[in-house]
Design a protein around this motif. Structure first.
Motif, short mmCIF file in Angstrom:
data_model
loop_
_atom_site.label_atom_id
_atom_site.label_comp_id
_atom_site.label_asym_id
_atom_site.label_seq_id
_atom_site.Cartn_x
_atom_site.Cartn_y
_atom_site.Cartn_z
N UNK A 140 40.16 15.24 3.15
CA UNK A 140 39.50 15.71 4.36
C UNK A 140 38.25 14.88 4.66
N UNK A 141 37.47 14.60 3.63
CA UNK A 141 36.25 13.80 3.82
C UNK A 141 36.57 12.37 4.21
N UNK A 149 39.09 11.47 6.02
CA UNK A 149 39.46 11.52 7.43
C UNK A 149 38.26 11.79 8.33
N UNK A 150 37.31 12.59 7.83
CA UNK A 150 36.13 12.95 8.61
C UNK A 150 34.98 13.22 7.66
N UNK A 151 34.14 12.23 7.44
CA UNK A 151 33.01 12.35 6.53
C UNK A 151 31.98 13.38 6.96
N UNK A 152 32.08 13.86 8.20
CA UNK A 152 31.15 14.86 8.71
C UNK A 152 31.77 16.25 8.73
N UNK A 153 32.91 16.42 8.09
CA UNK A 153 33.55 17.74 8.07
C UNK A 153 32.61 18.76 7.44
N UNK A 154 32.54 19.94 8.06
CA UNK A 154 31.66 21.00 7.55
C UNK A 154 32.24 21.61 6.28
N UNK A 155 31.38 22.30 5.55
CA UNK A 155 31.85 23.02 4.37
C UNK A 155 32.92 24.04 4.74
N UNK A 179 30.35 10.33 -9.73
CA UNK A 179 30.57 9.02 -9.13
C UNK A 179 31.84 8.89 -8.33
N UNK A 180 32.62 9.95 -8.23
CA UNK A 180 33.83 9.90 -7.40
C UNK A 180 33.43 9.74 -5.94
N UNK A 181 32.49 10.56 -5.48
CA UNK A 181 31.91 10.39 -4.15
C UNK A 181 30.65 9.55 -4.35
N UNK A 182 30.67 8.35 -3.79
CA UNK A 182 29.55 7.42 -3.99
C UNK A 182 28.56 7.43 -2.83
N UNK A 183 28.88 8.13 -1.77
CA UNK A 183 27.95 8.19 -0.66
C UNK A 183 28.68 8.56 0.62
N UNK A 184 27.90 8.74 1.65
CA UNK A 184 28.42 9.06 2.97
C UNK A 184 27.87 8.01 3.91
N UNK A 185 28.68 7.55 4.84
CA UNK A 185 28.24 6.47 5.69
C UNK A 185 28.81 6.59 7.09
N UNK A 190 40.43 -19.77 6.66
CA UNK A 190 40.18 -18.62 7.52
C UNK A 190 41.44 -18.14 8.20
N UNK A 191 41.58 -16.81 8.26
CA UNK A 191 42.69 -16.19 8.98
C UNK A 191 42.10 -15.17 9.94
N UNK A 192 42.45 -15.31 11.21
CA UNK A 192 41.99 -14.39 12.24
C UNK A 192 42.76 -13.07 12.13
N UNK A 193 42.02 -11.97 12.13
CA UNK A 193 42.65 -10.65 12.09
C UNK A 193 43.00 -10.23 13.51
N UNK A 194 44.22 -9.77 13.71
CA UNK A 194 44.67 -9.36 15.03
C UNK A 194 44.66 -7.84 15.14
N UNK A 195 45.79 -7.20 15.08
CA UNK A 195 45.90 -5.75 15.25
C UNK A 195 45.86 -5.05 13.89
N UNK A 196 44.94 -4.10 13.75
CA UNK A 196 44.88 -3.32 12.52
C UNK A 196 46.03 -2.33 12.51
N UNK A 197 46.83 -2.36 11.49
CA UNK A 197 47.99 -1.47 11.40
C UNK A 197 47.68 -0.17 10.65
N UNK A 198 46.87 -0.26 9.59
CA UNK A 198 46.52 0.91 8.80
C UNK A 198 45.06 0.79 8.39
N UNK A 199 44.32 1.89 8.44
CA UNK A 199 42.96 1.94 7.94
C UNK A 199 42.74 3.32 7.36
N UNK A 200 42.67 3.40 6.07
CA UNK A 200 42.47 4.70 5.40
C UNK A 200 41.02 4.91 5.00
N UNK A 201 40.13 4.15 5.62
CA UNK A 201 38.71 4.36 5.40
C UNK A 201 38.19 3.80 4.09
N UNK A 202 38.96 3.04 3.38
CA UNK A 202 38.52 2.50 2.09
C UNK A 202 37.91 1.21 2.26
#
Length: 144
Positions: free
Chosen positions: A11-12, A14-20, A45-51, A132-144
């Motif tokens: 959940x975090x 997907x949304x680092x600002x999710x309420x308790x 250390x599993x959660x290293x910060x919020x950004x 160098x390789x130009x990045x085009x369309x992002x296919x997946x981003x899991x926030x990592x």
């Protein structure tokens, strides 16, 4: 770490600002239990910060590239890291296996800006070659 911890982390991610309250509903726990779990995950250390995740072009740098860095023979990790860190356009960097010594993500405004970054890297004395390789369309981003 149990299933409830993993649910909270998903959940975090997907949304680092999710309420308790939102996290508690997802994990089927009381908000106070979620808070204790989050505190424990932070301490361990599993959660290293919020950004904040900014759009890549938030500062006008609309072009994103992956750049392989080959270090000058004999260059140690410290001087290479310093050379990379001195370039504000480099937003992430890793040492890697394979032909290159490092892989970096670079954000620039245009091709001329990219060329300036490459020239500056080569002038450091720590970088022998870039690819160098130009990045085009992002296919997946899991926030990592």
């Amino acid at each position: 770490m149990d299933a409830a911890d993993r649910t909270i982390l998903r959940q975090l991610t997907a949304n680092g600002r999710a309420s308790l309250e939102v996290l508690a509903r997802a994990a089927n726990l009381a908000p106070s239990s979620v808070k204790r779990r989050m505190d424990r995950l932070e301490r361990s250390g599993v959660i290293r910060g919020y950004t904040v995740l900014l759009a890549p072009d938030a500062f006008g740098n609309r072009i994103e590239v992956l750049m392989e860095i080959t270090a000058t023979p004999g260059t140690q990790r410290g001087p290479l890291t310093e050379a990379l860190a001195a370039q504000p356009e480099i937003v992430r960097a890793w040492t890697v296996t394979g032909d290159a010594d490092a892989l970096v993500v670079v954000r620039v405004s245009d091709v001329s800006h990219l060329e300036q970054v490459i020239v500056r890297l080569q002038q450091t004395g720590s970088v022998a070659r870039t690819r160098t390789q130009l990045l085009l369309t992002e296919l997946i981003n899991r926030g990592g």
